[in-house]
Design a protein around this motif. Structure first.
Motif, mmCIF file in Angstrom:
data_model
loop_
_atom_site.group_PDB
_atom_site.id
_atom_site.type_symbol
_atom_site.label_atom_id
_atom_site.label_comp_id
_atom_site.label_asym_id
_atom_site.label_seq_id
_atom_site.Cartn_x
_atom_site.Cartn_y
_atom_site.Cartn_z
ATOM 1 N N ALA A 47 0.835 -1.206 0.000
ATOM 2 C CA ALA A 47 0.000 0.000 0.000
ATOM 3 C C ALA A 47 0.866 1.251 0.000
ATOM 4 N N GLY A 48 1.848 1.289 0.903
ATOM 5 C CA GLY A 48 2.697 2.475 0.974
ATOM 6 C C GLY A 48 3.473 2.713 -0.305
ATOM 7 N N GLY A 49 3.942 1.632 -0.945
ATOM 8 C CA GLY A 49 4.720 1.783 -2.158
ATOM 9 C C GLY A 49 3.894 2.211 -3.348
ATOM 10 N N LEU A 50 2.740 1.589 -3.550
ATOM 11 C CA LEU A 50 1.904 1.938 -4.690
ATOM 12 C C LEU A 50 1.341 3.348 -4.564
ATOM 13 N N LEU A 51 1.064 3.759 -3.337
ATOM 14 C CA LEU A 51 0.489 5.088 -3.112
ATOM 15 C C LEU A 51 1.551 6.143 -2.814
ATOM 16 N N GLU A 52 2.807 5.698 -2.712
ATOM 17 C CA GLU A 52 3.913 6.612 -2.388
ATOM 18 C C GLU A 52 3.598 7.412 -1.121
ATOM 19 N N MET A 53 3.134 6.689 -0.122
ATOM 20 C CA MET A 53 2.651 7.308 1.106
ATOM 21 C C MET A 53 3.605 7.031 2.260
ATOM 22 N N ARG A 54 3.881 8.049 3.033
ATOM 23 C CA ARG A 54 4.739 7.916 4.205
ATOM 24 C C ARG A 54 3.968 7.279 5.356
ATOM 25 N N THR A 55 4.629 7.082 6.476
ATOM 26 C CA THR A 55 4.005 6.484 7.641
ATOM 27 C C THR A 55 2.888 7.376 8.177
ATOM 28 N N LEU A 56 1.709 6.798 8.347
ATOM 29 C CA LEU A 56 0.587 7.505 8.953
ATOM 30 C C LEU A 56 0.178 6.796 10.242
ATOM 31 N N THR A 57 -0.361 7.559 11.175
ATOM 32 C CA THR A 57 -0.691 7.008 12.486
ATOM 33 C C THR A 57 -2.158 6.616 12.617
ATOM 34 N N ARG A 58 -2.929 6.810 11.568
ATOM 35 C CA ARG A 58 -4.333 6.407 11.552
ATOM 36 C C ARG A 58 -4.590 5.520 10.335
ATOM 37 N N ARG A 59 -5.561 4.641 10.469
ATOM 38 C CA ARG A 59 -5.876 3.714 9.380
ATOM 39 C C ARG A 59 -6.352 4.459 8.134
ATOM 40 N N TYR A 60 -5.903 3.973 6.990
ATOM 41 C CA TYR A 60 -6.451 4.465 5.731
ATOM 42 C C TYR A 60 -6.716 3.296 4.799
ATOM 43 N N PHE A 61 -7.660 3.510 3.894
ATOM 44 C CA PHE A 61 -8.011 2.536 2.874
ATOM 45 C C PHE A 61 -8.093 3.250 1.533
#
Length: 408
Positions: A47-61
């Protein structure tokens, strides 16, 4: 109830944008209504790689639909990282709101893929917690494994990945040969070289030759190499004339490049002992049988799964009487991680059923480990190209290398 936010056209999320149409096609081919990406605290690299997203502290979908645009489900206190999201957004604060949003977005869907593996058959795929899976099933759809989607959209190499890997593979081969020459030469003039010292020498050379990113090395004499993941205490053993040496080294050109990963065997003497040759020949022949199987199946136009290749290599070693001494899988996926997220070559530690599609790379590295006596491994890499399997480096090891280390 949660907010519904329609984002303005933004920038970012380039990896998902570039692959979105192809993902939709794949979902329809697989009979899936969507791919549901989930993460919390960077536990899911897919998920983090495909979305290029850093660490988040709350759930995401993020629901990538087979039909229609993706939708983001974000927490109200972590909207900033999603500022460039170009598609629809749903927002929640409380857990009851999240449950409601999931029911609304997923209730009409039959099957969605997530990073799960039934029975933990392929642990590297099993990234979504069981409780989250329960939450999604409660919302409506059946949850199935995204394993083949991971292979296709996360672990496939680009043309530049392949070019970089090829360059790195040749550097590793050259450094391995030079490391054995250095070691034999040092011993011949009375210098003391430890296992840790040889590792340091290899890492310095890799960096000097443009492959310092993610580099590391295992160096062990033949007895210590009987531990497949041997790590010396302190300096480790001191190499001596007559030693068998295992050198496992891996590196890449840049942090975002694909790895090369190889293992070489050398004897610090003139004539390789018969026992070493016996064990080495079994390992080499198992390696070559795996490669030949890949090439044959490719020519036949038949799909290849990782477990099948492992079976071929393992059978050769078992027939030579060393089956109980081959205690790990035949190979692992390679991508921007040395142990990547694509299909492994494994029907021993796990049952790898993902297909080896064009664009994936992996190691072939059978080994024999007899505690207190000897450890031998040969490792090459294979890339599945549009024209079939390609082996790197360009020159692979046929026999145990000899580097006389006696003082002249």
């Amino acid at each position: 109830m949660s907010d519904v936010v329609v984002a303005e056209a933004g920038v970012g999320f380039g990896r998902l944008r570039a692959q979105l149409d192809e993902i939709r096609v794949a979902l329809r081919e697989l009979g899936l209504d969507g791919w549901l990406l989930y993460d919390l605290r960077a536990r899911n690299p897919i998920a983090g790689g495909l979305l290029e997203m850093r660490t988040l502290t709350r759930r995401y979908f993020v629901l990538v639909r087979a039909e229609g645009d993706p939708v983001l489900i974000e927490h109200a206190i972590e909207t900033g990282p999603w500022a460039g999201w170009p598609w629809r957004r749903r927002r929640y604060s409380a857990w009851r709101e999240l449950d409601a949003v999931l029911r609304e977005e997923l209730g009409g869907l039959r099957r969605v893929a997530m990073e799960v593996s039934p029975g933990d058959a392929v642990p590297v795929v099993d990234l979504v917690p069981a409780g989250v899976v329960e939450l999604i099933r409660k919302a409506g759809p059946e949850v199935v494994s995204s394993g083949d989607l991971m292979t296709r959209f996360y672990s496939r190499w680009s043309a530049e990945d392949l070019a970089s890997h090829r360059r790195a593979a040749e550097v590793l081969r050259e450094v391995a040969y030079d490391a054995f020459r250095y070691l034999a030469g040092a011993i011949a003039v009375g210098e003391r070289v430890t296992e840790a010292g040889l590792r340091d020498w290899v890492l310095a050379e890799l960096a000097a030759r443009g492959c310092g990113a993610g580099a590391d090395c295992h160096a062990a004499n033949g007895v210590n190499a009987a531990d497949p993941h041997y790590c010396p205490v302190g300096g480790g053993a001191t190499f001596r004339a007559g030693d068998l040496v295992l050198l496992d080294l891996w590196a890449k050109e840049r942090d975002d490049s694909v790895y090369a990963d190889q293992t070489w065997m050398a004897y610090l003497g003139v004539e390789v002992p018969a026992r070493v040759n016996e064990v080495w020949t079994a390992v080499r022949d198992a390696r070559d049988a795996a490669v030949e199987f890949l090439r044959r199946r490719w020519k036949e136009g038949r799909p290849i799964q990782g477990y099948e290749v492992d079976d071929v290599a393992r059978q050769v070693i078992a027939e030579r009487g060393f089956g109980a001494a081959f205690i790990h899988r035949t190979g692992h996926s390679i991508d921007t991680s040395t142990h990547g997220m694509g299909p492994n070559i494994d029907n021993f530690e796990t049952h790898e059923v993902r297909t080896l599609i064009p664009g994936v790379g992996f190691s072939i590295e059978p080994g024999i480990y007899i505690p207190g006596e000897i450890g031998v491994r040969s490792e090459i890499n294979v890339y599945i190209g549009e024209d079939g399997p390609e082996v790197t480096p360009s020159e692979i090891q046929r026999d145990v290398l000899t580097f006389p280390a006696d003082r002249g």
